[in-house]
Design a protein around this motif. Sequence first.
Motif, mmCIF file in Angstrom:
data_model
loop_
_atom_site.group_PDB
_atom_site.id
_atom_site.type_symbol
_atom_site.label_atom_id
_atom_site.label_comp_id
_atom_site.label_asym_id
_atom_site.label_seq_id
_atom_site.Cartn_x
_atom_site.Cartn_y
_atom_site.Cartn_z
ATOM 1 N N CYS A 36 1.039 -1.002 -0.197
ATOM 2 C CA CYS A 36 -0.257 0.737 -0.108
ATOM 3 C C CYS A 36 0.926 0.961 -0.005
ATOM 4 O O CYS A 36 1.959 1.416 0.610
ATOM 5 N N CYS A 37 0.318 2.573 -0.615
ATOM 6 C CA CYS A 37 1.544 3.682 -0.615
ATOM 7 C C CYS A 37 0.219 4.618 -1.413
ATOM 8 O O CYS A 37 -0.497 4.082 -1.303
ATOM 9 N N PHE A 38 0.511 5.502 -0.491
ATOM 10 C CA PHE A 38 -0.643 6.662 -0.039
ATOM 11 C C PHE A 38 0.371 8.537 -0.655
ATOM 12 O O PHE A 38 1.199 8.224 -0.251
ATOM 13 N N ASP A 39 -0.352 9.153 -1.450
ATOM 14 C CA ASP A 39 -0.391 10.497 -0.623
ATOM 15 C C ASP A 39 -0.261 10.973 0.253
ATOM 16 O O ASP A 39 -1.246 10.986 0.754
ATOM 17 N N ASN A 40 0.751 11.745 0.988
ATOM 18 C CA ASN A 40 0.377 12.673 2.485
ATOM 19 C C ASN A 40 -0.197 13.795 2.427
ATOM 20 O O ASN A 40 -0.586 13.848 1.197
ATOM 21 N N ARG A 41 -0.833 13.989 3.709
ATOM 22 C CA ARG A 41 -1.790 14.984 2.760
ATOM 23 C C ARG A 41 -0.690 16.116 3.094
ATOM 24 O O ARG A 41 0.426 16.660 3.300
ATOM 25 N N GLY A 42 -1.325 16.666 2.158
ATOM 26 C CA GLY A 42 -0.745 18.298 1.451
ATOM 27 C C GLY A 42 -0.215 17.619 0.286
ATOM 28 O O GLY A 42 0.655 19.366 -0.394
ATOM 29 N N VAL A 43 -0.294 17.032 -0.791
ATOM 30 C CA VAL A 43 0.137 16.983 -2.209
ATOM 31 C C VAL A 43 -1.142 15.569 -2.794
ATOM 32 O O VAL A 43 -1.842 14.973 -2.440
ATOM 33 N N GLY A 44 -0.878 15.796 -3.532
ATOM 34 C CA GLY A 44 -1.208 15.190 -4.956
ATOM 35 C C GLY A 44 -2.744 15.170 -4.866
ATOM 36 O O GLY A 44 -3.272 15.896 -4.467
ATOM 37 N N ARG A 45 -3.777 13.325 -4.605
ATOM 38 C CA ARG A 45 -5.218 13.759 -4.001
ATOM 39 C C ARG A 45 -5.393 13.385 -2.987
ATOM 40 O O ARG A 45 -6.658 13.325 -2.809
ATOM 41 N N SER A 46 -4.705 14.138 -2.295
ATOM 42 C CA SER A 46 -5.059 14.081 -0.255
ATOM 43 C C SER A 46 -5.520 15.261 -0.180
ATOM 44 O O SER A 46 -4.821 16.514 -0.803
ATOM 45 N N SER A 47 -5.835 15.622 1.155
ATOM 46 C CA SER A 47 -6.605 16.756 1.496
ATOM 47 C C SER A 47 -5.049 17.707 2.028
ATOM 48 O O SER A 47 -3.974 17.335 2.107
ATOM 49 N N ILE A 48 -5.390 19.144 1.698
ATOM 50 C CA ILE A 48 -4.476 20.024 1.967
ATOM 51 C C ILE A 48 -4.786 21.108 2.930
ATOM 52 O O ILE A 48 -5.375 21.798 2.416
ATOM 53 N N PRO A 49 -4.405 20.607 4.462
ATOM 54 C CA PRO A 49 -4.422 21.704 6.119
ATOM 55 C C PRO A 49 -4.380 22.579 5.021
ATOM 56 O O PRO A 49 -3.124 23.014 5.014
ATOM 57 N N PRO A 50 -4.737 24.057 5.434
ATOM 58 C CA PRO A 50 -5.053 24.840 5.356
ATOM 59 C C PRO A 50 -2.894 26.341 6.031
ATOM 60 O O PRO A 50 -2.822 26.491 5.842
ATOM 61 N N HIS A 51 -3.129 25.196 7.635
ATOM 62 C CA HIS A 51 -1.868 26.054 8.234
ATOM 63 C C HIS A 51 -1.096 24.572 8.764
ATOM 64 O O HIS A 51 -1.050 23.796 8.709
ATOM 65 N N LYS A 52 0.296 25.164 8.551
ATOM 66 C CA LYS A 52 1.587 24.387 8.769
ATOM 67 C C LYS A 52 1.650 24.030 9.998
ATOM 68 O O LYS A 52 2.510 22.860 9.773
ATOM 69 N N SER A 53 0.560 24.244 10.873
ATOM 70 C CA SER A 53 0.582 23.361 12.862
ATOM 71 C C SER A 53 -0.080 22.387 11.765
ATOM 72 O O SER A 53 -0.210 21.205 12.876
ATOM 73 N N TYR A 54 -0.821 21.831 11.043
ATOM 74 C CA TYR A 54 -1.055 20.487 10.573
ATOM 75 C C TYR A 54 -0.236 19.998 10.213
ATOM 76 O O TYR A 54 -0.950 18.038 9.480
ATOM 77 N N TYR A 55 0.718 20.155 10.124
ATOM 78 C CA TYR A 55 2.018 19.230 9.273
ATOM 79 C C TYR A 55 3.098 19.440 10.174
ATOM 80 O O TYR A 55 3.254 20.032 10.596
ATOM 81 N N SER A 56 3.507 17.852 10.877
ATOM 82 C CA SER A 56 5.013 17.430 11.039
ATOM 83 C C SER A 56 4.853 15.888 11.225
ATOM 84 O O SER A 56 4.038 15.401 10.911
ATOM 85 N N THR A 57 5.928 15.799 11.692
ATOM 86 C CA THR A 57 6.616 13.862 11.244
ATOM 87 C C THR A 57 5.305 12.826 12.255
ATOM 88 O O THR A 57 4.714 12.652 11.881
ATOM 89 N N ALA A 58 4.724 13.834 13.167
ATOM 90 C CA ALA A 58 4.079 13.135 14.270
ATOM 91 C C ALA A 58 2.906 12.459 13.274
ATOM 92 O O ALA A 58 2.215 11.901 14.034
#
Length: 410
Positions: free
Chosen positions: A92-114
């Motif tokens: 199984c492979c997937f698009d991380n949040r923020g790229v491709g066909r996955s959702s793009i949360p609007p603020h960088k606080s919604y992105y971290s490796t955790a």
Amino acid sequence: MPYCEVDRYQNGDKWEGVRLFYRRYGRGVTKVLLVIGLAGTHDSWGPQIKGLTGSLEPADDEPEAQRSDEESGDASAAAAEEGGDGDGIEVCCFDNRGVGRSSIPPHKSYYSTAIMARDALALMDHLGWKKAHVFGHSMGAMISCKLAAMAPHRLCSLALLNVTGGGFQCFPKLDGQMLSLAFRFLRAKTPEERALVDLETHYTKEYLDEKVESCTRRTILYQQYVKGISSTGMQSNCGFEGQVNACWTHKMTTKELDTIRSAGFLVSVIHGRSDIIAQLCHARRLAERLIPVARMVELHGAHLVSHERPEEVNNALMELVKATKSMIKPEEWSSQPENSSETGALISARPVSVTIRTDDGGNAAVAVYNLLGKLQLSFLYVIGVILMGFEHMRNIVKVMKPVRVAAIES
């Protein structure tokens, strides 16, 4: 289309869900989760999907009930989850949040490796996978490290391709080529411009200049990159900045590394010697900190060594899967011969540490060299801030620029 809802975030006055787009390939009791890196989509795993499953045909459309009936109560599935025998591999492979066909949360606080590790864990739950071999590339390897520390009981093994420790380790060596690439990357507005930059950062010049029939590999890859970027669209500024923030804030604590080292699964750290994005020394240091469960595999190639040397990378991944099934002890896994005659790979569990004994003058020279190295990172950081500030100022000027209105004749 297969999607998995993994999280919810507040966007103004409403809550929106984060949906991950994923694909499944192959069938079997051995499960492999592939986690891609910065700005990449699931398609980037093509050579590994083909090598592990033998096919690039998605298996997502098969009835879930049929797959569950064949796998859920099977004793071989339980054995595979614990590293036992079993035929076939499901990927199984997937698009991380923020790229491709996955959702793009609007603020960088919604992105971290955790956060993104929890995304991957939620996807495993969605698929009904109790355990899996987790393979990550670049930022995806950082995410995989967090996942391994967060839920070690869910991993059969861990492979880290072209990995760094995040933060300042994300900075490449400072030279004219890298500054030019960084500037061109920030200014790239079309798939054609982006493709040219990507090729130079992902592959060695030697590989790009290889002749393939009547043209070079560079020409073929350029056409493929333009087509791929055009089909998925350029990554949004919001998604890119969020993923960069995830890399910049990534850090593995001593406690987290101890958790991985004592979890009982084997680790492979696979890296291209000519990688100008993720420096080899950082990968070696990480492998050293994961001794005795980690093996360091160095290959001739750049940041996308998984594409440049697919057979060698796939062999290293399959060796990891087979070693897990055979329940090889960490000491046996890490004590491998220094050279592989067929692949030309350098395999070592203990990255070489060189101690130079010199006189006082030599020690002073080493100290100055180390200081220059630190200044180099600081200077590169300043250059990056200036370039990003320039882009923001230009956008502000565009917004504030008065609009010319033609006079209306009475």
